[in-house]
Design a protein around this motif. Sequence first.
Motif, PDB file in Angstrom:
ATOM      1  N   LEU A   1       0.833  -1.116   0.127  1.00 33.54           N
ATOM      2  CA  LEU A   1      -0.072   0.044   0.136  1.00 33.54           C
ATOM      3  C   LEU A   1       0.827   1.243  -0.010  1.00 33.54           C
ATOM      4  O   LEU A   1       0.196   2.409  -0.352  1.00 33.54           O
ATOM      5  N   VAL A   2       2.161   1.286   0.498  1.00 26.64           N
ATOM      6  CA  VAL A   2       3.118   2.196   0.207  1.00 26.64           C
ATOM      7  C   VAL A   2       3.416   2.604  -1.017  1.00 26.64           C
ATOM      8  O   VAL A   2       4.516   1.735  -1.372  1.00 26.64           O
ATOM      9  N   ALA A   3       2.764   3.256  -1.808  1.00 31.65           N
ATOM     10  CA  ALA A   3       3.144   3.411  -3.063  1.00 31.65           C
ATOM     11  C   ALA A   3       3.982   4.427  -3.714  1.00 31.65           C
ATOM     12  O   ALA A   3       4.666   4.526  -4.648  1.00 31.65           O
ATOM     13  N   GLY A   4       3.974   5.677  -2.784  1.00 30.32           N
ATOM     14  CA  GLY A   4       4.719   6.903  -3.125  1.00 30.32           C
ATOM     15  C   GLY A   4       6.266   7.115  -2.296  1.00 30.32           C
ATOM     16  O   GLY A   4       7.031   7.998  -2.769  1.00 30.32           O
ATOM     17  N   ALA A   5       6.630   6.003  -1.873  1.00 26.23           N
ATOM     18  CA  ALA A   5       7.841   6.097  -1.246  1.00 26.23           C
ATOM     19  C   ALA A   5       8.386   4.707  -1.165  1.00 26.23           C
ATOM     20  O   ALA A   5       7.835   3.649  -0.918  1.00 26.23           O
TER      21      ALA A   5
ATOM     22  N   ALA B   1      11.300   0.634  -3.693  1.00 26.14           N
ATOM     23  CA  ALA B   1      12.750   0.275  -2.721  1.00 26.14           C
ATOM     24  C   ALA B   1      13.604  -0.434  -3.861  1.00 26.14           C
ATOM     25  O   ALA B   1      14.819  -0.234  -3.884  1.00 26.14           O
ATOM     26  N   GLY B   2      12.943  -1.505  -4.483  1.00 25.49           N
ATOM     27  CA  GLY B   2      13.873  -2.198  -5.615  1.00 25.49           C
ATOM     28  C   GLY B   2      14.703  -1.238  -6.661  1.00 25.49           C
ATOM     29  O   GLY B   2      15.564  -1.302  -6.975  1.00 25.49           O
ATOM     30  N   LEU B   3      13.812  -0.203  -7.007  1.00 30.30           N
ATOM     31  CA  LEU B   3      14.342   0.640  -8.154  1.00 30.30           C
ATOM     32  C   LEU B   3      15.344   1.867  -7.425  1.00 30.30           C
ATOM     33  O   LEU B   3      16.261   2.065  -8.126  1.00 30.30           O
ATOM     34  N   LEU B   4      15.286   1.985  -6.412  1.00 33.21           N
ATOM     35  CA  LEU B   4      16.210   2.815  -5.449  1.00 33.21           C
ATOM     36  C   LEU B   4      17.701   2.107  -5.249  1.00 33.21           C
ATOM     37  O   LEU B   4      18.721   2.637  -5.753  1.00 33.21           O
ATOM     38  N   PHE B   5      17.446   0.917  -5.063  1.00 31.07           N
ATOM     39  CA  PHE B   5      18.751   0.089  -4.788  1.00 31.07           C
ATOM     40  C   PHE B   5      19.252  -0.857  -6.048  1.00 31.07           C
ATOM     41  O   PHE B   5      20.468  -1.056  -6.002  1.00 31.07           O
TER      42      PHE B   5
ATOM     43  N   PRO C   1      22.221   6.895  -9.604  1.00 25.52           N
ATOM     44  CA  PRO C   1      23.058   7.260 -10.841  1.00 25.52           C
ATOM     45  C   PRO C   1      22.077   7.586 -12.114  1.00 25.52           C
ATOM     46  O   PRO C   1      22.648   8.181 -12.675  1.00 25.52           O
ATOM     47  N   LEU C   2      20.865   7.323 -11.889  1.00 29.00           N
ATOM     48  CA  LEU C   2      19.751   7.897 -13.166  1.00 29.00           C
ATOM     49  C   LEU C   2      19.145   9.055 -12.638  1.00 29.00           C
ATOM     50  O   LEU C   2      18.626   9.671 -13.503  1.00 29.00           O
ATOM     51  N   ILE C   3      18.760   9.255 -11.467  1.00 33.27           N
ATOM     52  CA  ILE C   3      17.798  10.256 -10.891  1.00 33.27           C
ATOM     53  C   ILE C   3      18.664  11.546 -10.092  1.00 33.27           C
ATOM     54  O   ILE C   3      18.144  12.560 -10.466  1.00 33.27           O
TER      55      ILE C   3
ATOM     56  N   LEU D   1      10.145  10.650 -10.575  1.00 35.03           N
ATOM     57  CA  LEU D   1      10.991   9.959 -11.793  1.00 35.03           C
ATOM     58  C   LEU D   1      11.401   8.777 -11.583  1.00 35.03           C
ATOM     59  O   LEU D   1      11.508   7.842 -12.545  1.00 35.03           O
ATOM     60  N   LEU D   2      11.801   8.333 -10.288  1.00 36.65           N
ATOM     61  CA  LEU D   2      12.287   6.762 -10.102  1.00 36.65           C
ATOM     62  C   LEU D   2      10.982   5.917 -10.290  1.00 36.65           C
ATOM     63  O   LEU D   2      11.186   4.725 -10.894  1.00 36.65           O
ATOM     64  N   ALA D   3       9.752   6.369  -9.752  1.00 37.96           N
ATOM     65  CA  ALA D   3       8.710   5.333 -10.276  1.00 37.96           C
ATOM     66  C   ALA D   3       8.294   5.164 -11.676  1.00 37.96           C
ATOM     67  O   ALA D   3       7.889   4.257 -11.909  1.00 37.96           O
TER      68      ALA D   3
END
Length: 282
Positions: A110-114, A132-136, A222-224, A261-263
């Motif tokens: 349910l935590v969609a924006g962080a 979280a997967g996209l951040l790491f 590195p991308l954001i 952007l990460l999302a």
Amino acid sequence: MDDLAGFLRTRRARVDPAAVGIPTDSRRRVEGLRREEVAHLSGVSVDYYVRLEQGRATQPSEQVLDALARVLRLDETEREHLYRLARQRHRRTKAPGGRIRPEVLRVLDLVAGAPAMIMNHRLDVLAGNRLAGLLFGRPMPGLNIARHLFLEEAERGLYADWEHCTLDVVGHLRLATGQYPEDPKLASLIGELAMGSERFRRLWARADVRARTHGRRAYRHPLIGLLELHQENFALPGESGMELLILSAAPGSPAEDGLRLLAGLSADSAEARPPATVRLPD
């Protein structure tokens, strides 16, 4: 009681004698307080305090622990850690399991924006949401934050405040060893980190403890680019040792735009990111 002995020695060494009313001069060679000074100020015999620091004393009373905490100027986290270490000989705490209830996983989704993760006391990431997967840039299960921070050199550039993060992680693991002294996986992790990182060995020897509750966390994706986020840790009821960690951005901040952007990234593009080139000292 060896952990208790080491903790007392490191706390004694950091107390300024002048702060507790002991005059000093240039001939003083001891860093911090002497053993006999701690004993005198806390109202115990020198022999008993020496035996505490040598791991030979019986279980100290609440009154003795309270007095030592006062003399050594311990904060609340350190005081609780002192009590746990003093009780280790008389208890055996089973390490918590790694099963997460399905209801908790639904909350995570349910935590969609962080970015959000569930971690255990060893800093193993047991589950994480998509952000979280996209951040790491990697799947969450199987990631250990301490190992990622200290041993995976190419990933260090992700942590914009790497040195501060290392202090927090070592302080948390110190607390965990006091809570779960019989956990072989935790002992193995600490041994692995000590073998692989000079910085970890130096910080571990300080015996500092820190409770992870909330605070600023900065990541350099590195991308954001730079993401200055706020971390909140929520202990999961009924899930001993587990926490829900959420990394949020302040409304209207550049970090909020960065998370949007990460999302929008695909998992493939995040995992195929170029390796970070920032190198920090051990």
